[in-house]
Design an enzyme around this catalytic site. Structure first.
Site, PDB file in Angstrom:
ATOM      1  N   LYS A   1      14.918 -14.718  -9.050  1.00 56.19           N
ATOM      2  CA  LYS A   1      14.669 -13.652 -10.032  1.00 56.19           C
ATOM      3  C   LYS A   1      13.784 -14.181 -11.148  1.00 56.19           C
ATOM      4  CE  LYS A   1      15.629 -10.880  -8.501  1.00 56.19           C
ATOM      5  NZ  LYS A   1      16.129 -10.188  -7.344  1.00 56.19           N
TER       6      LYS A   1
ATOM      7  N   TRP B   1      -3.038  -2.716  -1.395  1.00 54.50           N
ATOM      8  CA  TRP B   1      -2.594  -4.082  -1.695  1.00 54.50           C
ATOM      9  C   TRP B   1      -3.355  -4.956  -0.700  1.00 54.50           C
ATOM     10  CZ3 TRP B   1       0.453  -8.058   0.586  1.00 54.50           C
ATOM     11  CH2 TRP B   1       1.042  -8.953  -0.317  1.00 54.50           C
TER      12      TRP B   1
ATOM     13  N   GLU C   1      10.103 -14.689  -9.859  1.00 53.53           N
ATOM     14  CA  GLU C   1       9.392 -13.447  -9.550  1.00 53.53           C
ATOM     15  C   GLU C   1       8.793 -12.774 -10.762  1.00 53.53           C
ATOM     16  OE1 GLU C   1      10.811 -10.529  -6.440  1.00 53.53           O
ATOM     17  OE2 GLU C   1      12.676 -11.048  -7.434  1.00 53.53           O
TER      18      GLU C   1
ATOM     19  N   CYS D   1       0.823  -1.221   0.000  1.00 56.74           N
ATOM     20  CA  CYS D   1       0.000   0.000   0.000  1.00 56.74           C
ATOM     21  C   CYS D   1       0.854   1.266   0.000  1.00 56.74           C
ATOM     22  CB  CYS D   1      -0.853   0.040   1.255  1.00 56.74           C
ATOM     23  SG  CYS D   1      -1.812  -1.426   1.534  1.00 56.74           S
TER      24      CYS D   1
ATOM     25  N   LYS E   1       6.831  -4.146  -3.845  1.00 54.34           N
ATOM     26  CA  LYS E   1       8.242  -3.790  -3.707  1.00 54.34           C
ATOM     27  C   LYS E   1       8.703  -3.905  -2.259  1.00 54.34           C
ATOM     28  CE  LYS E   1      12.320  -2.315  -4.750  1.00 54.34           C
ATOM     29  NZ  LYS E   1      13.239  -3.386  -5.164  1.00 54.34           N
TER      30      LYS E   1
ATOM     31  N   GLU F   1      19.579 -16.986  -5.903  1.00 54.47           N
ATOM     32  CA  GLU F   1      19.138 -15.662  -6.340  1.00 54.47           C
ATOM     33  C   GLU F   1      18.675 -15.713  -7.806  1.00 54.47           C
ATOM     34  OE1 GLU F   1      18.209 -12.985  -5.222  1.00 54.47           O
ATOM     35  OE2 GLU F   1      18.472 -11.498  -6.795  1.00 54.47           O
TER      36      GLU F   1
ATOM     37  N   HIS G   1      21.755 -36.532  -4.699  1.00 52.83           N
ATOM     38  CA  HIS G   1      21.068 -37.042  -3.501  1.00 52.83           C
ATOM     39  C   HIS G   1      19.550 -36.929  -3.634  1.00 52.83           C
ATOM     40  CE1 HIS G   1      24.798 -37.686  -1.381  1.00 52.83           C
ATOM     41  NE2 HIS G   1      25.207 -36.466  -1.726  1.00 52.83           N
TER      42      HIS G   1
ATOM     43  N   ASN H   1      -1.971   2.139   5.820  1.00 52.08           N
ATOM     44  CA  ASN H   1      -1.091   1.021   5.464  1.00 52.08           C
ATOM     45  C   ASN H   1      -0.864   0.219   6.739  1.00 52.08           C
ATOM     46  OD1 ASN H   1      -0.829   2.255   3.013  1.00 52.08           O
ATOM     47  ND2 ASN H   1       1.315   2.871   3.279  1.00 52.08           N
ATOM     48  N   GLY H   2      -0.822  -1.098   6.640  1.00 54.01           N
ATOM     49  CA  GLY H   2      -0.568  -1.915   7.829  1.00 54.01           C
ATOM     50  C   GLY H   2      -1.757  -2.804   8.129  1.00 54.01           C
TER      51      GLY H   2
ATOM     52  N   ARG I   1       5.316  -0.044  -6.120  1.00 49.81           N
ATOM     53  CA  ARG I   1       5.324  -0.836  -4.892  1.00 49.81           C
ATOM     54  C   ARG I   1       4.339  -2.007  -4.955  1.00 49.81           C
ATOM     55  NH1 ARG I   1       7.262   2.198  -0.368  1.00 49.81           N
ATOM     56  NH2 ARG I   1       5.826   1.037   0.927  1.00 49.81           N
TER      57      ARG I   1
HETATM   58  C1  AGP Z   1      13.754  -9.201  -4.566  1.00 48.79           C
HETATM   59  O1  AGP Z   1      13.798  -9.359  -5.935  1.00 48.79           O
HETATM   60  C2  AGP Z   1      12.425  -9.369  -3.972  1.00 48.79           C
HETATM   61  N1  AGP Z   1      11.448  -8.515  -4.528  1.00 48.79           N
HETATM   62  C3  AGP Z   1      12.340  -9.530  -2.472  1.00 48.79           C
HETATM   63  O2  AGP Z   1      12.808 -10.821  -2.192  1.00 48.79           O
HETATM   64  C4  AGP Z   1      13.078  -8.519  -1.587  1.00 48.79           C
HETATM   65  O3  AGP Z   1      14.465  -8.656  -1.757  1.00 48.79           O
HETATM   66  C5  AGP Z   1      12.679  -8.741  -0.120  1.00 48.79           C
HETATM   67  O4  AGP Z   1      11.296  -8.564   0.024  1.00 48.79           O
HETATM   68  C6  AGP Z   1      13.440  -7.857   0.843  1.00 48.79           C
HETATM   69  O5  AGP Z   1      13.238  -6.502   0.580  1.00 48.79           O
HETATM   70  P1  AGP Z   1      14.153  -5.413   1.273  1.00 48.79           P
HETATM   71  O6  AGP Z   1      15.539  -5.608   0.757  1.00 48.79           O
HETATM   72  O7  AGP Z   1      13.565  -4.111   0.857  1.00 48.79           O
HETATM   73  O8  AGP Z   1      14.078  -5.636   2.743  1.00 48.79           O
END
Ligand code: AGP
Length: 608
Positions: A487, A74, A490, A2, A603, A483, A506, A100-101, A27
């Site tokens: 990526k 959101w 996502e 949000c 985000k 990682e 294994h 927000n929250g 976001r």
């Molecule tokens: C990264 O590509 C992701 N969108 C997500 O894993 C992100 O790294 C994670 O939510 C942590 O965010 P931050 O670094 O803002 O704490």
């Protein structure tokens, strides 16, 4: 997640509210709304399920007011819908609230308010705030007192902005676990949950602390605590470039940020390398050499990509400083009653500095007397402020949901920290010099990888067709594999599994077939032979292999190869990761995904 914006000043609030909400789109959200009030005519509200552009199209020309609040939602309580979108009003339509929250005792408050005659028009937890504030406002007095009294009954997290039709000369905002930033203009004031909504209007900002409220008027603001004690806050200046908030000719923020990495790495390194003593200077650590020598263990906490960057950081610290180090998801750590040790250094990693799980983990460590450093990108963010010291990344704002430049800068920051620790412990000057020169070479080497974007795009188009992909790497390569898989998942929604290459036999080798390609990290290091053996095992099962390597493996072992320049072994993971960013990006483009707005993701994850 949000987003909140608010405006109060001599102008019409609506253009700023709509533009500010558009700036917060990155976001992640599913609905948007605005409310304005002026000297006459009560509160006007417009809200829609969908995009900010849909909202803008729905706002009529006569929708004007000099005070206003806006929100991108959101969904957490109730489906995305017009009714559940914020702002929410009380039944008399006197009070409007954006939030927000999460209000944890919303059900109980809703039952009580309903018994007192409130009629709820949404499924949200936020609507209770509108009715609660209205109930207190009806008793007379200032809006800020009604908001304080309402918040006194609330359990949960919030960043809120409240508008009162009867006191349209102010907006009252409050923060508890969800960011609120005040922007100071010329006879006008702005509010947002993220500075990116403000930077076009002002660089002078005040970040509210948890438990703090503010009454914001056109000519200034007053901050105070929940028990009405005035607090004194000095504005700080936002130094990020406005250009960072535009795609600058690239098709997507993600591609732009991938290409910004030579510059962002330079900024992370800037002024921190000491060639004379072959070490790194990190002024923000606030720990002298003696205190550093007393550290027996390092525990790194972060979520998602920040956690994987922490895994690379832990390996760097172990290798260069020989201090046992381990990275753990902050989202798990905070719930498992962790043992906090006096001689352990805790390090929180976060691009946004807002991630609620990471913030909660930091607070848990501090409650138990631990010392926490932050490796954070956003200056003045909640996590940065909560930590006892740390390293700012200076990567610049990261808008893309998928983290790339912040990830790389985080690993560079860990390399600096490991070098600094190492030189206080047993890392020789010669090894220190080796790492210093390798760090200096990184920006140029990243440029060399980025120059292969077109070739990687062609490979991505070929591999994106698969139903899934396996990512493998050994030891230093394993966090890179994790990682890389993250990526791809996502932004392209292609299923991806990451495994240590050593673990393949294994169990997961059973998955390997012509239908499941493998992306293999094959650095030219002491484990090269082992990695080549694993490639042989995959090929023996008809698996297709894309190798990311320093030297092209024999054709019988890999179908395709992306070559990356060689750094020092400890820093190789940084460069091996860059082609995987491009692979994920181009796969998502080939699959026609909305790269900067991946489904279901936000985000910054500012809720539990
Ligand atoms: C990264 O590509 C992701 N969108 C997500 O894993 C992100 O790294 C994670 O939510 C942590 O965010 P931050 O670094 O803002 O704490």
């Amino acid at each position: 997640m949000c987003g909140i914006v608010a405006y109060i000043g001599p102008k019409d609030a609506t253009p700023f509210l709509l533009e500010g909400l558009a700036r917060l789109e990155y976001r992640g959200y599913d609905s948007a709304g605005v409310a304005v009030a002026g000297r006459t005519g009560g509160i006007k509200v417009r809200k829609v399920k969908g995009r900010v552009a849909d909202l803008a199209a729905d706002v009529p020309a006569r929708f004007k007011g000099t005070t206003g609040i806006g929100h991108t939602r959101w969904a957490t309580h109730g489906v995305p819908s017009d009714a559940n979108a914020h702002p929410h009003l009380d039944n008399a339509e006197r009070i409007a609230v954006v939030h927000n929250g999460i209000i944890e005792n919303a059900d109980e408050l809703r039952a009580r308010l309903t018994a007192d005659g409130a009629v709820f028009r949404s499924e949200t937890d936020t609507e209770v705030l509108a009715h609660l504030v209205a109930a207190h406002a009806a008793e007379g007095g200032e809006l800020e007192d009604a908001v304080r009294a309402a918040l006194g009954k609330v359990v949960g997290t919030y960043g809120i902005a409240v508008l009162d039709a009867r006191q349209p000369d102010r907006v009252v905002v409050a923060r508890n676990g969800s960011p609120i930033v005040l922007g100071i203009g010329e006879k006008e004031m702005f509010v947002a949950s993220d500075v990116s909504a403000l930077v076009r209007y002002t660089r002078q900002v005040v970040h509210l602390e948890d438990g703090e409220l503010a009454t914001v008027r056109a000519d200034g603001f007053r901050t105070f605590t929940e028990d009405a004690r005035t607090t004194h806050r000095q504005p700080s200046t936002v130094d990020w470039e406005i250009d960072s908030y535009d795609t600058g000719g690239y098709d997507h923020f993600l591609l732009k940020e991938i290409h910004e990495q030579p510059g962002s790495v330079e900024r992370t390194l800037s002024g921190r390398l000491d060639e004379r003593f072959a070490t790194a200077h990190l002024g923000g650590l606030d720990l002298d050499a003696r205190e550093l020598r007393e550290i027996r263990r390092v525990k790194i906490l972060g979520c998602g990509s920040a956690y994987y960057a922490g895994e690379m950081g832990a390996q760097l610290i172990e290798e260069l400083a020989r201090i046992p180090a381990h990275s753990e998801p902050a989202s798990e750590f905070r719930y498992r009653n962790p043992v906090i040790e006096a001689d352990t250094l805790y390090i929180a990693v976060s691009q946004s500095g807002e991630t609620y799980d990471t913030l909660a983990a930091v607070q848990e460590v501090k409650r138990k007397g631990g010392r926490v450093l932050g490796v954070v990108n956003t200056v003045g963010s909640a996590i940065a402020r909560e930590c006892d010291g740390g390293i700012y990344l200076h990567a610049g704002p990261e808008i893309s949901v998928a983290s790339t430049k912040a990830f790389t800068s985080t690993v560079v920051a860990f390399a600096l920290l490991a070098l600094h620790f190492g030189r206080i412990h047993d890392l020789s000057p010669a090894d220190g010099r080796r790492i210093v020169s390798a760090l200096k070479a990184l920006p140029g080497q990243i440029r060399e990888v980025l120059a292969q974007s077109e070739e990687i795009a062609a490979l991505a188009a070929e591999y994106a067709d698969s139903t899934g992909m396996m990512f493998i790497g050994r030891v230093r390569g394993y966090p890179v594999a994790r990682e890389g898989a993250q990526k791809l998942k996502e932004i392209s929604y292609v299923h991806a599994e990451a495994y240590p290459a050593s673990e393949l036999k294994h169990g997961p080798l059973a998955l390997i077939s012509a239908e499941l390609p493998t992306v293999a990290l094959v650095p030219d290091d002491e484990l090269l032979d082992k990695n080549l053996t694993t490639l042989g095992e995959i090929k023996a099962r008809s698996g297709k292999v894309l190798a990311i390597a320093h030297r092209r493996p024999e054709a019988r072992l890999a179908d395709h190869c992306v070559l990356v320049p060689k750094s020092e072994p400890e820093l190789d993971p940084l460069l091996l990761n860059i082609p995987l960013q491009l692979l994920a990006y181009h796969a998502a483009v080939a699959l026609k995904r909305d790269v900067d707005k991946p489904r279901n993701l936000a985000k910054s994850v500012t809720v539990e």
